[in-house]
Design an enzyme around this catalytic site. Structure first.
Site, mmCIF file in Angstrom:
data_model
loop_
_atom_site.group_PDB
_atom_site.id
_atom_site.type_symbol
_atom_site.label_atom_id
_atom_site.label_comp_id
_atom_site.label_asym_id
_atom_site.label_seq_id
_atom_site.Cartn_x
_atom_site.Cartn_y
_atom_site.Cartn_z
ATOM 1 N N HIS A 144 0.841 -1.203 0.000
ATOM 2 C CA HIS A 144 0.000 0.000 0.000
ATOM 3 C C HIS A 144 0.879 1.257 0.000
ATOM 4 C CE1 HIS A 144 -3.344 2.645 1.577
ATOM 5 N NE2 HIS A 144 -2.292 3.279 2.068
ATOM 6 N N GLU A 145 1.866 1.297 0.870
ATOM 7 C CA GLU A 145 2.736 2.473 0.945
ATOM 8 C C GLU A 145 3.578 2.638 -0.314
ATOM 9 O OE1 GLU A 145 2.374 4.697 3.146
ATOM 10 O OE2 GLU A 145 0.958 3.503 4.324
ATOM 11 N N HIS A 148 1.804 4.479 -3.087
ATOM 12 C CA HIS A 148 1.891 5.943 -3.025
ATOM 13 C C HIS A 148 3.147 6.434 -3.737
ATOM 14 C CE1 HIS A 148 -1.548 6.371 -0.516
ATOM 15 N NE2 HIS A 148 -1.003 5.868 0.578
ATOM 16 N N GLU A 219 -6.053 6.909 -0.973
ATOM 17 C CA GLU A 219 -5.948 5.779 -0.046
ATOM 18 C C GLU A 219 -6.688 4.558 -0.592
ATOM 19 O OE1 GLU A 219 -4.025 5.559 2.486
ATOM 20 O OE2 GLU A 219 -3.377 7.648 2.395
#
Length: 303
Positions: A144-145, A148, A219
């Site tokens: 997930h990070e 970004h 997100e």
């Protein structure tokens, strides 16, 4: 030689929203600076220098300031083998260069990414997160990070948040430097100066709402692309549920320290059950995130 795109699923919706947000943020920026230049005609060099200096500082140093504020400390593979191993596997899956890896000594279970680009990226996990998650769950959070980083939305959010900072600081400079001089006598400029705080408040409110809308979508986009990259949306859903549940057990004092950095975190930390921060959160609700991951899991099970 330019590097090929990563294997993270492209998100045209995120790209469109980032471009649209940057356009409107830029328009607000032009309006704010234009008003300041019109009102403070004699002080326009100060306005331009302050505006330009703040922008450079925000773009080049805000990621380092945020990482420092959250207690991130770079670690070697020998110091954090599990964390480095998980990031190595994600980088191999995504065909991305490895970011700097850091650990923050905090019992608040969370993770975040900073950096203007893949070259300057830093991915950090707290000791509380490393202690609580299983390996597959940790990989889901880190994927997930890394999303970004791949989509460069950290840089976009950094630039987007700049206007709110500018609106507050430039207004203070303008009032401090010009109000006392121009409010003497019947100078019309003194009356116009009184409008600066109002214009600044409107600009700040609009930029705040625009960045919050973009942040919530990014997100969801990071959840979606991480689940598709790893092929294990259930692991990410499990991590979300576990981290969100553990937040209630963290001391209020620790949550208050983490709350200012919620826009960076995997899961926001709130010191109060009911607060304005929850209503204007930078993240979608847990239910929205889990519902999306459930749909992705169903889709992967029945192609």
């Amino acid at each position: 030689m330019a590097r090929t795109r990563s294997r993270y699923a492209p998100d045209r919706g995120l790209t469109t929203r980032m471009v649209s947000t940057m356009f409107f943020i830029g328009l607000l920026y032009v309006v704010l600076v234009g008003v300041l230049l019109a009102v403070l005609r004699g002080a326009w060099p100060v306005v331009l220098v302050v505006a330009g200096g703040l922008f450079v500082a925000q773009f080049w140093f805000s990621d380092r300031i945020a990482a420092y504020g959250m207690g991130a400390r770079e670690v070697t593979p020998q110091e954090a083998p599990e964390l480095h191993g998980a990031i190595d596997r994600i980088c191999a899956l995504a065909d991305m260069p490895k970011p700097r890896v850091a650990v923050a000594r905090s019992d608040v279970p969370n993770a975040f990414a900073t950096g203007r680009s893949e070259r300057t990226a830093l991915v950090c996990a707290t000791t509380g997160l490393l202690r609580r998650l299983e390996p597959e769950e940790l990989e889901g959070v880190l994927a997930h990070e890394m999303s970004h980083v791949a989509h460069r939305d950290v840089a976009v959010m950094t630039i987007a948040s700049f206007l709110g900072v500018l609106a507050g600081i430039v207004t203070r400079v303008a009032l401090w430097g010009g109000l006392a001089r121009n409010s003497r006598g019947n100078d019309p400029a003194g009356v116009l100066l009184m409008l600066i705080p109002l214009v600044s408040a409107v600009v700040y409110a609009l930029s705040f709402l625009l960045t919050r809308l973009l942040s919530r979508y990014r997100e969801l986009s990071a959840d979606r692309t991480a689940a598709l990259l790893t092929g294990r949306p259930s692991a990410l859903a499990s991590a979300l549920t576990k981290v969100s549940g553990q937040m209630a057990r963290i001391p209020t004092e620790d949550l208050r320290k983490a709350e200012p950095y919620n826009a960076f975190y995997f899961v926001p930390a709130f010191a109060a059950k009911e607060s304005l921060g929850r209503l204007l959160s930078s993240h979608p609700t847990l239910e929205q995130r889990l519902d999306q991951l459930a749909r992705i899991s169903a889709g992967l099970s029945h192609p």
